[in-house]
Enzyme design. Structure first.
Site, short mmCIF file in Angstrom:
data_model
loop_
_atom_site.label_atom_id
_atom_site.label_comp_id
_atom_site.label_asym_id
_atom_site.label_seq_id
_atom_site.Cartn_x
_atom_site.Cartn_y
_atom_site.Cartn_z
CG ASP A 194 -1.70 1.10 1.49
OD1 ASP A 194 -2.26 1.63 0.45
OD2 ASP A 194 -1.59 1.73 2.48
NE ARG A 195 0.98 7.25 -2.68
CZ ARG A 195 0.38 8.29 -3.37
NH1 ARG A 195 0.39 8.37 -4.56
NH2 ARG A 195 -0.28 9.49 -2.83
CG ASP A 196 -1.43 7.78 0.23
OD1 ASP A 196 -0.38 8.21 -0.08
OD2 ASP A 196 -2.36 7.35 -0.71
CG ASN B 226 -7.90 1.82 -2.71
OD1 ASN B 226 -8.05 1.02 -3.54
ND2 ASN B 226 -8.60 1.33 -1.57
NE ARG C 195 -12.21 3.41 -2.61
CZ ARG C 195 -11.36 4.35 -2.08
NH1 ARG C 195 -10.51 5.09 -3.01
NH2 ARG C 195 -10.98 4.22 -0.77
MG LIG Z 1 -2.88 3.31 3.15
#
Ligand SMILES: [Mg+2]
Length: 186
Positions: A8-10, A53, A102
């Site tokens: 995942d990124r954030d 997402n 998503r």
């Molecule tokens: Mg995240």
């Protein structure tokens, strides 16, 4: 065994903004320890993909080109430290959209396997910081790792294989485990 890593990124790679989206490279802040963590994990994974997402696009707050620009900067910074990312797969849909791509929907995982047919979900580690990430991993039978302190439903808390404060903490534990198994086999 070939392993695959979905990130995942954030909240995992970069600082998550409260009620906002990273819309430009200037707003991108890679979290401490992430470059070192990725460099140390890199030799153990056949492919490393970011699965994210990004409904800021669907909301019209940024464009797909903006997002690509952010990811170019991110990929460069991480690659310079030795942690090359193979690809970024993002869903621009708004959460309200029916049948959106998503997480926890399987759409981005299936896209990943389309691009990289060697991917096996049972040999894939999914690392995230929200319930959606862990549910995504569970839907596809992946190993799940939770980062941070967010509360998630009990059935997801019991699904993941470990919760760590930051990515670097997971990387250390993972490498220790790999080392131990290697020594046992030797
Ligand atoms: Mg995240």
């Amino acid at each position: 065994m070939k392993r695959f890593l979905f990130l995942d990124r954030d909240g995992v790679l970069n600082r998550r903004l409260t009620n906002d989206y990273v819309k430009s490279p200037e707003e991108l802040e890679i979290l401490p320890g992430v470059p070192e963590a990725l460099a140390s994990l890199r030799p153990h994974f056949e492919r490393i993909l970011v699965i994210s997402n990004q409904q800021g696009i669907g909301k019209g707050l940024m464009t797909a080109a903006d997002l690509e620009g952010i990811h170019r900067v991110m990929a460069r910074e991480l690659a310079e430290a030795g942690g090359q990312i193979d690809d970024f797969i993002c869903c621009p849909d708004r959460a309200e959209k029916k049948d959106n791509c998503r997480k926890p929907s399987a759409a981005m995982a299936l896209e990943a396997r389309k691009r990289y047919p060697e991917i096996r979900f049972e040999n894939t580690w999914m690392i995230g910081d929200t319930a959606g990430d862990i549910a995504f991993a569970r839907n596809l039978g992946m190993h799940a790792i939770m980062i941070g302190e967010e509360d998630i439903p009990p059935e997801l808390e019991s699904y993941h294989r470990g919760r760590y404060p930051e990515l670097i903490d997971f990387a250390r534990a993972f490498l220790a485990e790999v080392d131990k198994n290697h020594n046992t086999q030797a």
